[in-house]
Design a protein around this motif. Sequence first.
Motif: not given
Length: 351
Positions: A56-58, A64-66, A70-71, A76-78
């Motif tokens: 995860r970026p600091t 990605v694809a709209g 990071t939000a 949802e990430l899975r």
Amino acid sequence: MITLTGLQKVYHGESGTVIALEEVSLAIKQGEIYGIIGKSGAGKSTLIRCINLLERPTAGKVVVAGQDMTALSEAELREARKSIGMIFQHFNLLSSRTVLENVAFPLEIAGVKRAEWEKKVLPLLELVGLSDKKDVYPAQLSGGQKQRVGIARALASQPKVLLCDEATSALDPQTTESILTLLRDINKKLGLTIVLITHEMHVIKAICDQVAVIEGGQLVETGKVFDVFTKPKSATAREFIKAVVNNKLPEALAEVLSETPVAGGNLVVRLSFFGAATNEPVIAGLIRRFAIDVNIISGNIDHLQDTPYGTLLIELSGAQDDIQNALNYLQAIDLETEVIGYVARHAYAAG
């Protein structure tokens, strides 16, 4: 397809703070094969793992694809990660599962029944050339075959993006070439966007459309592979390119070459040819047009994907005005012209 904006990754440990990525921004179009090259510790692995948020970026944004990755919530990430496949340097296959079962593993995890996943997996094995190995275990496979299983597994969820983390680094040159050919074939057949990180410039040269050069966590150069290869702007890019383009001066010439003009001496020039220019009779044109002598010292022609390019090292002798007119002519016909130095007349030939 993929947009990274102001990406930063900072690690805090007992030995201090390490900035792995600093203000990295780039855009990758749908269907591109995008290469990211850097030395060990440059931050390229961190960068590719930030795309699917395994890291995860600091700070910064990953789209990605709209979707702003990071939000997203964890659930949802899975779900979003299903559209991002990934292959690794060391394959990461399950030794107790057959080739068929390894490829099906992400589908099983997603709850897909065997009758359904077999319909998806068998065509993938055919795509990667392993239909006859479906009941074989990883220990019975070569390195190249293992990586083909890894590629098929990454495609099982029908991703829109394929991330390749040093996918050919553990393979011999011949196997590397076959895997790169397979990736290019998959890119064309499936319209898949591929992001590939490597420390080997010949990998970039072989299949990538665009390249980003990373050094110390920062992007030092980006652009079309052809442009970066033929006109590198950064010292890092030039260093990588030296590994695949032999511009080293012949030893006998290097011993007698001077950086400053030599009285009554000859000029040594390196010409770079691109595309159709490689077929032009440039040397014959010089001799016909100008009162100069041209000695070919060395030369080579290679191909950057489908485009030929080459270099020619020549020695020019004659009156100064005629030589300058010849150089102006070379530049006017869009040849890259680099003055290497000067040699005393006949010194190189005598050497």
